[in-house]
Design a protein around this motif. Structure first.
Motif, PDB file in Angstrom:
ATOM      1  N   LYS A 157      -1.087  -1.863  10.648  1.00 38.85           N
ATOM      2  CA  LYS A 157      -1.284  -1.035   9.244  1.00 38.85           C
ATOM      3  C   LYS A 157      -1.586  -1.944   8.150  1.00 38.85           C
ATOM      4  O   LYS A 157      -0.671  -2.880   8.077  1.00 38.85           O
ATOM      5  N   ILE A 158      -2.001  -1.486   7.234  1.00 40.33           N
ATOM      6  CA  ILE A 158      -2.382  -2.096   5.945  1.00 40.33           C
ATOM      7  C   ILE A 158      -1.525  -1.405   4.855  1.00 40.33           C
ATOM      8  O   ILE A 158      -1.239  -0.264   4.928  1.00 40.33           O
ATOM      9  N   GLN A 159      -0.969  -2.138   4.005  1.00 41.05           N
ATOM     10  CA  GLN A 159       0.027  -1.402   3.027  1.00 41.05           C
ATOM     11  C   GLN A 159      -0.565  -1.916   1.379  1.00 41.05           C
ATOM     12  O   GLN A 159      -0.933  -3.232   1.367  1.00 41.05           O
ATOM     13  N   LEU A 160      -0.018  -0.933   0.505  1.00 40.37           N
ATOM     14  CA  LEU A 160       0.112  -1.599  -1.046  1.00 40.37           C
ATOM     15  C   LEU A 160       1.412  -2.212  -1.195  1.00 40.37           C
ATOM     16  O   LEU A 160       2.522  -1.789  -0.176  1.00 40.37           O
ATOM     17  N   PRO A 161       1.631  -2.801  -2.216  1.00 41.45           N
ATOM     18  CA  PRO A 161       3.043  -3.286  -2.348  1.00 41.45           C
ATOM     19  C   PRO A 161       4.104  -2.262  -2.366  1.00 41.45           C
ATOM     20  O   PRO A 161       5.112  -2.635  -1.738  1.00 41.45           O
ATOM     21  N   GLY A 162       3.965  -1.368  -3.076  1.00 42.62           N
ATOM     22  CA  GLY A 162       5.030  -0.370  -3.199  1.00 42.62           C
ATOM     23  C   GLY A 162       5.236   0.168  -1.492  1.00 42.62           C
ATOM     24  O   GLY A 162       6.324   0.712  -1.327  1.00 42.62           O
ATOM     25  N   GLU A 206      -7.631   3.915  11.460  1.00 41.22           N
ATOM     26  CA  GLU A 206      -6.436   3.847  11.997  1.00 41.22           C
ATOM     27  C   GLU A 206      -5.419   2.867  11.194  1.00 41.22           C
ATOM     28  O   GLU A 206      -4.194   2.873  11.495  1.00 41.22           O
ATOM     29  N   LEU A 207      -6.251   1.831  10.598  1.00 39.27           N
ATOM     30  CA  LEU A 207      -5.306   1.069  10.008  1.00 39.27           C
ATOM     31  C   LEU A 207      -4.744   1.588   8.683  1.00 39.27           C
ATOM     32  O   LEU A 207      -3.736   0.747   8.203  1.00 39.27           O
ATOM     33  N   LEU A 208      -4.981   2.517   8.092  1.00 38.50           N
ATOM     34  CA  LEU A 208      -4.568   3.211   7.053  1.00 38.50           C
ATOM     35  C   LEU A 208      -3.083   3.819   7.709  1.00 38.50           C
ATOM     36  O   LEU A 208      -3.241   4.652   8.462  1.00 38.50           O
ATOM     37  N   PRO A 209      -2.228   3.884   6.567  1.00 37.79           N
ATOM     38  CA  PRO A 209      -0.909   4.488   6.943  1.00 37.79           C
ATOM     39  C   PRO A 209      -0.964   6.229   6.865  1.00 37.79           C
ATOM     40  O   PRO A 209      -1.924   6.464   6.269  1.00 37.79           O
TER      41      PRO A 209
END
Length: 501
Positions: A157-162, A206-209
């Motif tokens: 998964k990719i994530q933003l810092p928060g 699918e990489l998005l949370p």
């Protein structure tokens, strides 16, 4: 006694604030580290930080808060998170970080985003995404796909810092619609994932949370995280938002026509509208605001200046590590216009208000027999203001009414010279309030967890500290200096325009 805990994950520091539920006032705050966190620069124009460092500073800030103000972990009713926008964090199936985060001021993906803008069609991108893909998170992910395929293949998964900090707190991999929009993963017209951009970049959705509401119980503190932080397992995490939507929220900027500003590491002006409008050159950007709903969408139109607090910090080191208060006093010793000295503050990555052109900061008009430290410091503060006003002029041309601006009583707004220049160059009213980003995150957590029934109830402790209005004589001087600054900027940009033609 019950409290709300807010975390602010910045690129310079991590801050934790504790609010008393009953009064809505901040009773304690802690910032770590004591010296500003650095950015790794593997190549010119790149900027990275290690997400693990953010988590360690969350631990440090929480311990510092507890040591300075005696409260029990079980007294925290809810936790909120705000964070530096546009960063890219990559984790594998075990939740391990695969590479340093590519953060907001990193410029490596500019051309990839520009090419997507051309290939997908400028009108299509602006009508649907309200932005050029530019240098945002989706383009950074495309860069990883092209240049680090062995890392890309391991992404779960990719994530933003928060999102990453929320994951460390709860074990849940999630994001928000507002977060998706800040990465240009969101189609405003369809109110759905920006599948067209993902398909163009060859990126699987699918990489998005998982998507959760901004104000909601998004997860609960795990036993492991609770033990590490000295808090209670099961405490709800009930709010997360990027730093600029959250800054606006912290100032109770929630309705069309209201405007917020901040002048920390970057300088930002952020105004609310309810229309799907975009700047034709994508110099200012639109994101889903924290209180937007499908039934009544609300967007934040944002102009950003990368070289703001970082320029002030650079100057501070340059003149001998003076405290910021003394730096502000030094600026006040020079006249309006800094005796003909002008500063273009574009030295921290590609600037969106300059259409992502490569740029560098520059000082103009130096006279060795006239100018001293005070003139350089004043020229820098005025230059930041003029660059912000340049961005506000773009916002005004896009239909955002920038007449009254709210800001926290912090960072560069602590400087009398900065405030004076800001209101007179822009011919606007400035209101300063007793709040900051971490307090905003705490209030948001109170709403998300149901501790507060409404934003009105949540903002009971918000107080207006001061109001600054323009004055005729100063307005004339500053607007003349701003006009000279615009002429200088036009001259500096003209060669770049010729090269791009």
């Amino acid at each position: 006694m019950k409290y709300l805990l807010g975390y602010d994950i910045g690129s310079s520091s991590i801050k934790a604030s504790l609010l008393d539920v009953n009064t809505g006032r901040c009773v304690a705050a802690a910032t770590t580290p004591t010296t500003e966190m650095g950015m790794d620069v593997p190549q010119a124009g790149w900027a990275e930080q290690r997400p693990e460092r953010w988590w360690q500073e969350i631990i440090n800030a929480t311990q510092k808060l507890q040591n300075g103000y005696g409260f029990e972990g079980g007294q925290v009713a809810a936790i909120g998170i705000t964070y530096q926008m546009h960063g890219l964090v990559l984790v594998d199936k075990a939740g391990h970080v695969l590479r340093p985060a590519i953060i907001w001021c990193d410029s490596r993906a500019v051309e990839l985003g520009n090419q997507a803008f051309r290939d997908l069609g400028e009108d299509f991108c602006l009508d649907n995404f309200l932005n050029s893909p530019g240098n945002f998170t989706a383009s950074k992910l495309k860069w990883v796909r092209e240049n680090e395929p062995e890392i890309y293949a391991q992404i779960h998964k990719i994530q933003l810092p928060g999102d990453y900090i929320a994951f460390k707190l709860t074990g849940e991999l999630q994001t928000t619609v507002s977060g998706l929009s800040e990465g240009v993963f969101w189609n405003f017209k369809k109110q759905a994932i920006a599948q067209e951009l993902l398909d163009y970049y060859g990126i699987s959705a699918e990489l998005l949370p998982e998507v959760v509401d901004t104000f909601a119980i998004q997860g609960r503190l795990t036993a492991e995280a609770a033990q590490t932080l000295g808090l209670a397992a099961g405490t709800p995490i009930s709010y997360r938002a990027g730093d600029q939507p959250n800054n606006a929220f912290s100032l109770n900027v929630l309705n069309a026509g209201e405007v917020a500003a901040t002048a920390g590491t970057s300088g930002v002006v952020y105004g609310i509208n309810e229309t799907l409008s975009a700047d034709s050159r994508s110099r200012v950007n639109s994101f889903v605001h924290v209180n937007s709903t499908l039934e009544r969408p609300k967007n934040g139109v944002l102009m950003c200046l990368n070289g703001t607090g970082i320029l002030n910090s650079w100057l501070r080191r340059l003149v001998g590590d003076l405290p910021y208060e003394q730096l502000n006093q030094l600026a006040a010793q020079a006249p309006v216009g800094a005796a003909g000295l002008s500063f273009l503050p574009f030295g921290n990555g590609a600037e969106r208000i300059l259409e992502n052109r490569p740029s560098a900061a520059s000082l103009h008009g130096v006279q060795f027999n006239i100018h001293g430290r005070e003139h350089v410091v004043r020229a820098a503060q005025e230059g930041i203001v003029y660059a912000l006003n340049y961005g506000m002029d773009i916002m005004r041309s896009s239909g955002v009414q920038v007449q009254r601006v709210r800001a926290g009583h912090a960072n560069m707004f602590l400087s009398p010279v900065f405030r004076e220049a800001f209101v007179n160059a822009g011919n606007l009213t400035l209101e300063l309030y007793n709040t900051d980003a971490a307090q905003g995150a705490a209030r948001g957590a109170g709403i998300g967890a149901g501790v507060y029934a409404s934003p009105k109830e949540a903002f009971g402790g918000l107080e207006l500290i001061s109001t600054t209005e323009p004055t005729p004589a100063l307005r004339e001087q500053y607007q003349a200096a701003y006009s000279d600054w615009l002429t200088l900027l036009d001259r500096e940009l003209r060669p770049a325009e010729l090269l791009l033609a």
